[in-house]
Design a protein around this motif. Structure first.
Motif, PDB file in Angstrom:
ATOM      1  N   ASP A   4       6.707   8.544  68.780  1.00 29.65           N
ATOM      2  CA  ASP A   4       7.724   9.474  69.256  1.00 29.65           C
ATOM      3  C   ASP A   4       7.400  10.933  68.941  1.00 29.65           C
ATOM      4  OD1 ASP A   4       9.112   7.284  70.148  1.00 29.65           O
ATOM      5  OD2 ASP A   4      10.346   7.152  68.339  1.00 29.65           O
ATOM      6  N   THR A   5       6.950  11.177  67.713  1.00 31.36           N
ATOM      7  CA  THR A   5       6.755  12.571  67.297  1.00 31.36           C
ATOM      8  C   THR A   5       5.296  12.966  67.133  1.00 31.36           C
ATOM      9  OG1 THR A   5       6.921  11.945  64.968  1.00 31.36           O
ATOM     10  CG2 THR A   5       8.962  12.588  66.092  1.00 31.36           C
ATOM     11  N   ASN A   6       4.362  12.009  67.265  1.00 33.46           N
ATOM     12  CA  ASN A   6       2.929  12.273  67.078  1.00 33.46           C
ATOM     13  C   ASN A   6       2.636  12.892  65.717  1.00 33.46           C
ATOM     14  OD1 ASN A   6       2.098  11.214  69.529  1.00 33.46           O
ATOM     15  ND2 ASN A   6       2.441  13.149  70.602  1.00 33.46           N
ATOM     16  N   THR A   7       3.290  12.377  64.680  1.00 33.35           N
ATOM     17  CA  THR A   7       3.036  12.831  63.314  1.00 33.35           C
ATOM     18  C   THR A   7       2.731  11.620  62.434  1.00 33.35           C
ATOM     19  OG1 THR A   7       5.377  12.674  62.753  1.00 33.35           O
ATOM     20  CG2 THR A   7       4.586  14.815  63.538  1.00 33.35           C
ATOM     21  N   LEU A   8       2.141  11.880  61.294  1.00 31.22           N
ATOM     22  CA  LEU A   8       1.857  10.831  60.329  1.00 31.22           C
ATOM     23  C   LEU A   8       3.108  10.528  59.507  1.00 31.22           C
ATOM     24  CD1 LEU A   8      -1.642  12.000  59.082  1.00 31.22           C
ATOM     25  CD2 LEU A   8      -1.140  10.116  60.613  1.00 31.22           C
ATOM     26  N   PRO A   9       3.212   9.327  58.940  1.00 29.65           N
ATOM     27  CA  PRO A   9       4.367   9.015  58.098  1.00 29.65           C
ATOM     28  C   PRO A   9       4.420   9.931  56.882  1.00 29.65           C
ATOM     29  CG  PRO A   9       3.155   7.027  58.631  1.00 29.65           C
ATOM     30  CD  PRO A   9       2.335   8.183  59.117  1.00 29.65           C
ATOM     31  N   GLY A  10       5.615  10.194  56.404  1.00 33.76           N
ATOM     32  CA  GLY A  10       5.800  11.071  55.257  1.00 33.76           C
ATOM     33  C   GLY A  10       5.499  10.376  53.938  1.00 33.76           C
ATOM     34  N   ASP A  11       5.487  11.149  52.873  1.00 36.98           N
ATOM     35  CA  ASP A  11       5.203  10.621  51.547  1.00 36.98           C
ATOM     36  C   ASP A  11       6.299   9.688  51.043  1.00 36.98           C
ATOM     37  OD1 ASP A  11       2.809  11.949  51.418  1.00 36.98           O
ATOM     38  OD2 ASP A  11       3.641  13.711  50.412  1.00 36.98           O
ATOM     39  N   ASP A  12       7.503   9.811  51.571  1.00 38.89           N
ATOM     40  CA  ASP A  12       8.583   8.939  51.130  1.00 38.89           C
ATOM     41  C   ASP A  12       8.404   7.508  51.623  1.00 38.89           C
ATOM     42  OD1 ASP A  12       8.908   9.836  53.723  1.00 38.89           O
ATOM     43  OD2 ASP A  12      11.090   9.722  53.646  1.00 38.89           O
ATOM     44  N   ILE A  13       7.631   7.299  52.684  1.00 39.10           N
ATOM     45  CA  ILE A  13       7.405   5.961  53.232  1.00 39.10           C
ATOM     46  C   ILE A  13       6.149   5.329  52.641  1.00 39.10           C
ATOM     47  CG2 ILE A  13       6.924   4.674  55.342  1.00 39.10           C
ATOM     48  CD1 ILE A  13       8.518   6.768  56.849  1.00 39.10           C
ATOM     49  N   THR A  14       5.098   6.102  52.493  1.00 38.63           N
ATOM     50  CA  THR A  14       3.826   5.570  52.010  1.00 38.63           C
ATOM     51  C   THR A  14       3.697   5.778  50.509  1.00 38.63           C
ATOM     52  OG1 THR A  14       2.753   7.664  52.506  1.00 38.63           O
ATOM     53  CG2 THR A  14       2.656   5.972  54.198  1.00 38.63           C
ATOM     54  N   PRO A  15       3.254   4.754  49.776  1.00 32.93           N
ATOM     55  CA  PRO A  15       3.098   4.916  48.333  1.00 32.93           C
ATOM     56  C   PRO A  15       1.887   5.786  48.003  1.00 32.93           C
ATOM     57  CG  PRO A  15       2.334   2.763  48.984  1.00 32.93           C
ATOM     58  CD  PRO A  15       2.930   3.406  50.213  1.00 32.93           C
ATOM     59  N   LEU A  16       1.960   6.445  46.864  1.00 32.13           N
ATOM     60  CA  LEU A  16       0.861   7.306  46.428  1.00 32.13           C
ATOM     61  C   LEU A  16      -0.345   6.464  45.998  1.00 32.13           C
ATOM     62  CD1 LEU A  16      -0.100  10.176  45.869  1.00 32.13           C
ATOM     63  CD2 LEU A  16       0.854   9.962  43.582  1.00 32.13           C
ATOM     64  N   ILE A  17      -0.084   5.419  45.238  1.00 31.76           N
ATOM     65  CA  ILE A  17      -1.152   4.540  44.755  1.00 31.76           C
ATOM     66  C   ILE A  17      -0.778   3.111  45.086  1.00 31.76           C
ATOM     67  CG2 ILE A  17      -2.359   3.678  42.716  1.00 31.76           C
ATOM     68  CD1 ILE A  17      -1.909   6.375  41.417  1.00 31.76           C
ATOM     69  N   GLY A  18      -1.680   2.359  45.670  1.00 31.79           N
ATOM     70  CA  GLY A  18      -1.442   0.947  45.969  1.00 31.79           C
ATOM     71  C   GLY A  18      -1.847   0.090  44.786  1.00 31.79           C
ATOM     72  N   TRP A  19      -0.936  -0.076  43.829  1.00 31.51           N
ATOM     73  CA  TRP A  19      -1.258  -0.821  42.605  1.00 31.51           C
ATOM     74  C   TRP A  19      -1.585  -2.275  42.906  1.00 31.51           C
ATOM     75  CZ3 TRP A  19      -2.732   1.909  38.795  1.00 31.51           C
ATOM     76  CH2 TRP A  19      -2.174   3.155  38.550  1.00 31.51           C
ATOM     77  N   GLU A  20      -0.949  -2.838  43.911  1.00 33.54           N
ATOM     78  CA  GLU A  20      -1.245  -4.224  44.270  1.00 33.54           C
ATOM     79  C   GLU A  20      -2.694  -4.362  44.737  1.00 33.54           C
ATOM     80  OE1 GLU A  20       1.214  -2.497  45.735  1.00 33.54           O
ATOM     81  OE2 GLU A  20       3.065  -3.382  44.984  1.00 33.54           O
ATOM     82  N   ALA A  21      -3.143  -3.423  45.541  1.00 35.26           N
ATOM     83  CA  ALA A  21      -4.523  -3.468  46.040  1.00 35.26           C
ATOM     84  C   ALA A  21      -5.526  -3.277  44.907  1.00 35.26           C
ATOM     85  CB  ALA A  21      -4.727  -2.402  47.110  1.00 35.26           C
ATOM     86  N   ILE A  22      -5.222  -2.386  43.978  1.00 34.11           N
ATOM     87  CA  ILE A  22      -6.124  -2.166  42.840  1.00 34.11           C
ATOM     88  C   ILE A  22      -6.215  -3.422  41.989  1.00 34.11           C
ATOM     89  CG2 ILE A  22      -6.406  -0.872  40.686  1.00 34.11           C
ATOM     90  CD1 ILE A  22      -5.245   1.548  42.211  1.00 34.11           C
ATOM     91  N   PHE A  23      -5.058  -4.064  41.729  1.00 36.01           N
ATOM     92  CA  PHE A  23      -5.053  -5.296  40.948  1.00 36.01           C
ATOM     93  C   PHE A  23      -5.868  -6.384  41.636  1.00 36.01           C
ATOM     94  CE2 PHE A  23      -3.122  -9.493  40.343  1.00 36.01           C
ATOM     95  CZ  PHE A  23      -3.402  -9.677  38.994  1.00 36.01           C
ATOM     96  N   CYS A  24      -5.697  -6.535  42.930  1.00 36.45           N
ATOM     97  CA  CYS A  24      -6.417  -7.583  43.669  1.00 36.45           C
ATOM     98  C   CYS A  24      -7.918  -7.315  43.708  1.00 36.45           C
ATOM     99  CB  CYS A  24      -5.847  -7.712  45.072  1.00 36.45           C
ATOM    100  SG  CYS A  24      -4.155  -8.325  45.085  1.00 36.45           S
ATOM    101  N   CYS A  25      -8.300  -6.060  43.820  1.00 36.89           N
ATOM    102  CA  CYS A  25      -9.730  -5.725  43.788  1.00 36.89           C
ATOM    103  C   CYS A  25     -10.342  -6.038  42.428  1.00 36.89           C
ATOM    104  CB  CYS A  25      -9.935  -4.249  44.122  1.00 36.89           C
ATOM    105  SG  CYS A  25      -9.698  -3.868  45.854  1.00 36.89           S
ATOM    106  N   LEU A  26      -9.618  -5.726  41.366  1.00 36.00           N
ATOM    107  CA  LEU A  26     -10.114  -6.042  40.024  1.00 36.00           C
ATOM    108  C   LEU A  26     -10.191  -7.547  39.800  1.00 36.00           C
ATOM    109  CD1 LEU A  26      -8.267  -3.346  37.904  1.00 36.00           C
ATOM    110  CD2 LEU A  26     -10.691  -3.432  38.507  1.00 36.00           C
ATOM    111  N   LEU A  27      -9.195  -8.274  40.281  1.00 30.78           N
ATOM    112  CA  LEU A  27      -9.221  -9.732  40.161  1.00 30.78           C
ATOM    113  C   LEU A  27     -10.392 -10.316  40.937  1.00 30.78           C
ATOM    114  CD1 LEU A  27      -7.787 -12.291  39.130  1.00 30.78           C
ATOM    115  CD2 LEU A  27      -6.478 -12.265  41.264  1.00 30.78           C
ATOM    116  N   GLY A  28     -10.617  -9.840  42.147  1.00 35.26           N
ATOM    117  CA  GLY A  28     -11.749 -10.318  42.931  1.00 35.26           C
ATOM    118  C   GLY A  28     -13.081  -9.990  42.281  1.00 35.26           C
ATOM    119  N   SER A  29     -13.194  -8.811  41.697  1.00 31.93           N
ATOM    120  CA  SER A  29     -14.434  -8.440  40.999  1.00 31.93           C
ATOM    121  C   SER A  29     -14.676  -9.333  39.797  1.00 31.93           C
ATOM    122  CB  SER A  29     -14.361  -6.984  40.548  1.00 31.93           C
ATOM    123  OG  SER A  29     -14.235  -6.141  41.649  1.00 31.93           O
TER     124      SER A  29
END
Length: 67
Positions: A4-29
């Motif tokens: 609708d607006t051709n803009t990226l999502p704001g900071d209130d919607i997207t998290p600053l750090i994806g802790w779940e992804a970091i945890f899963c990467c460390l577990l996989g490693s």
């Protein structure tokens, strides 16, 4: 981008750090370094992928139950 607006999502919607992804990467490693069965790189990717999917599903179901 939103259609609708051709803009990226704001900071209130997207998290600053994806802790779940970091945890899963460390577990996989960790699994790739410790496990001696199969191909370690594929094992670590599979463990990271399945654990991230599991966390996502758990968070989704927990949010639907609480609402």
């Amino acid at each position: 981008m939103t259609g609708d607006t051709n803009t990226l999502p704001g900071d209130d919607i997207t998290p600053l750090i994806g802790w779940e992804a970091i945890f899963c990467c460390l577990l996989g490693s960790f699994v790739g370094a410790i496990d001696r069965w199969g191909v370690p790189a594929i094992n670590s990717l599979l463990v990271a992928m399945v654990s991230y999917w599991g966390i996502y599903k758990f968070k989704f179901f927990a949010s639907t139950i609480s609402n």
